[in-house]
Enzyme design. Structure first.
Site, PDB file in Angstrom:
ATOM      1  N   GLY A 121      -8.697  31.292 -41.425  1.00 15.19           N
ATOM      2  CA  GLY A 121      -9.799  30.799 -40.614  1.00 15.19           C
ATOM      3  C   GLY A 121      -9.278  29.967 -39.446  1.00 15.19           C
ATOM      4  O   GLY A 121      -8.205  30.227 -38.929  1.00 15.19           O
ATOM      5  N   LEU A 122     -10.046  28.978 -39.064  1.00 15.88           N
ATOM      6  CA  LEU A 122      -9.696  28.088 -37.959  1.00 15.88           C
ATOM      7  C   LEU A 122      -9.418  28.858 -36.672  1.00 15.88           C
ATOM      8  O   LEU A 122      -8.422  28.638 -35.997  1.00 15.88           O
ATOM      9  CB  LEU A 122      -8.465  27.222 -38.306  1.00 15.88           C
ATOM     10  N   CYS A 123     -10.266  29.818 -36.397  1.00 14.17           N
ATOM     11  CA  CYS A 123     -10.079  30.538 -35.141  1.00 14.17           C
ATOM     12  C   CYS A 123     -11.428  30.762 -34.462  1.00 14.17           C
ATOM     13  O   CYS A 123     -11.690  31.813 -33.880  1.00 14.17           O
ATOM     14  CB  CYS A 123      -9.325  31.839 -35.361  1.00 14.17           C
ATOM     15  N   GLY A 124     -12.288  29.792 -34.562  1.00 17.29           N
ATOM     16  CA  GLY A 124     -13.549  29.854 -33.832  1.00 17.29           C
ATOM     17  C   GLY A 124     -14.456  30.964 -34.336  1.00 17.29           C
ATOM     18  O   GLY A 124     -14.524  31.231 -35.528  1.00 17.29           O
ATOM     19  N   PHE A 172     -14.143  34.031 -33.991  1.00 16.24           N
ATOM     20  CA  PHE A 172     -13.405  35.289 -34.061  1.00 16.24           C
ATOM     21  C   PHE A 172     -13.946  36.268 -35.105  1.00 16.24           C
ATOM     22  O   PHE A 172     -14.275  37.412 -34.792  1.00 16.24           O
ATOM     23  CB  PHE A 172     -11.936  34.958 -34.357  1.00 16.24           C
TER      24      PHE A 172
END
Lengths: 295, 136
Positions: free
Chosen positions: A87-90, A92
């Site tokens: 995760g941690l990719c907006g 996306f």
């Protein structure tokens, strides 16, 4: 002044968060470059592949392979959303899943059965939670997709398509336009569209040559088409990997920026509180001294 | 002069493995070995697991090609390999370890009367890589 102390520890915590997001941002930046050069490296193969297919297709004539054939009735549709494992990719992954769901609604509205082949842990988790019909989930991929991984995804749908148990396959992935822009893209994987493998000459610059085929053109076509599907899937995986890093970089940059802002605000608050306390203490001392003098 | 040599390019889905001139290239097609020299007739053929030999002047280059395609036209030879490695880039220790592991797997499978197509293909790949590596 326990509140001031609480703010102080808050500042420290935000600072360490910022350090992490900043590092992740730099790591992602480095990885974008590498992922991008992998896409570049894969291009000659893909172009050549279309080139050869072109020549073979001209020779054998169109519609002479099960993967080119459009099934008379479209009843079963498969969607392959390509998401990330981490995760941690907006937005996306959500962009992809939302797009996949839109196709799902469109297709079911026409009375078709839709199922999913999930690529990436995030997509698999979401689809499973939402209760969709999942045929397979590929979650063991790295961020450096290989031909073998692409083959694993492609082989299954190719086989099902040839059997006739599915009639259409879409792949949904983030197209890497630039480090700042990733575009959710839908591509019809099967049946292979005729125009995809013919008429690509302007692009490749090659003129059509009559080839000799060994053992014969039909056999070559049979060997070549599934491989073509593999390369299309590989490309989608690579694009997605590059896009993931780009999306993560932006997300982490935003996080770093807001952490910086938060630290600034908190520091300001803390300084004001400290100042106020000192002022108050002075006032108290002065007040006390005055009282003593008057006495 | 331009026609005395051919241009040879070996590309895999992940990168360009080899690119250069050659006097002759010998590949293992599914129908048997075939040698391509400049001015060969345009041809397309699938390749078997095997070695690719590129002759250029006095130099020879060996490439392990693990399945794929060969296309020749306009004096340009393109090998679309599923996977390919230059002889000097092959990790012999890794290939050897793989060979041993697969041989064991196959022996076990045979003992229990099972067929293991994948392991056998994998073993053959390892063998091809070893053979090519030893030549380079």
């Amino acid at each position: 002044m326990s509140k001031a102390r609480a703010v102080l520890s808050r500042i420290k915590s935000v600072e360490s968060t910022r350090q992490i997001t900043k590092t992740m941002e730099m790591v992602a930046t480095a990885k974008i470059k590498r992922a991008q050069s992998r896409i570049e490296a894969a291009r000659p193969y893909a172009i050549k592949m279309v080139d050869v297919l072109n020549s073979v297709a001209q020779h054998v004539g169109a519609g002479s392979h099960p993967l080119l054939e459009v099934h008379e009735e479209t009843k079963n549709v498969v969607i392959i959303p390509v998401t990330s494992n981490r995760g941690l990719c907006g937005a996306f992954n959500m962009n992809i899943l939302r797009r996949a769901e839109a196709i799902y609604r469109e297709e079911t509205a026409q009375g078709r059965e839709v199922s999913f082949v999930a690529v990436g842990r995030k997509g698999a988790g979401y689809l499973r939670f939402a209760g969709y019909n999942i045929i397979a989930a590929h979650t063991e991929f790295t961020d450096r997709p290989t031909f073998i991984e692409a083959t694993a995804v492609a082989d299954q749908v190719v086989e099902m398509y040839e059997e006739g148990s599915i009639d259409k396959v879409y792949i949904v992935f983030n197209h890497f336009k630039s480090a700042l822009e990733q575009k959710p893209t839908t591509h019809q994987l099967l049946p292979i569209k005729q125009e995809e493998i013919s008429g690509g000459e302007a692009e490749t610059g090659g003129t059509s040559v009559e080839h000799e085929f060994e053992p014969d053109a039909v056999r070559v076509l049979y060997d070549l088409l599934p491989r073509y599907v593999n390369t299309v899937v590989l490309r989608a995986l690579m694009e997605s990997a590059a896009s993931e890093h780009a999306a993560r970089r932006i997300a982490m940059k935003n996080a770093t920026d807001s952490a910086t802002e938060m630290i600034e605000n908190l520091t300001r608050w803390y300084n004001r509180a400290r100042q106020a306390q000192i002022t108050q203490e002075i006032a108290e001392i002065v007040g006390g001294a005055n009282a003593l003098q008057e006495a | 002069m331009a026609d005395r040599k051919l241009l040879c390019e070996v590309v895999s889905p992940e990168n360009i493995v080899y690119s250069g001139e050659a006097d002759m290239v010998v590949a293992l097609g599914i129908e048997g070995e075939l040698g391509i020299m400049p001015q060969h007739i345009p041809i397309v053929t699938p390749l078997a697991l095997g070695e690719l030999r590129i002759f250029n002047g006095g130099q020879r280059e060996f490439v392990a090609v693990l399945g794929g395609y060969l296309e020749f036209r306009e004096n340009k030879l393109t090998i679309l390999a599923d996977a390919a490695e230059l002889s000097h880039e092959i990790d012999i220790a890794r290939a050897e370890a793989k060979r041993l592991a697969r041989e064991q797997e196959i022996a076990e499978a045979k003992a229990s009367g099972k067929m293991l197509l994948e392991a056998e293909v994998s073993l053959r790949k390892a063998l091809v890589r070893l053979r090519v590596a030893q030549k380079g």
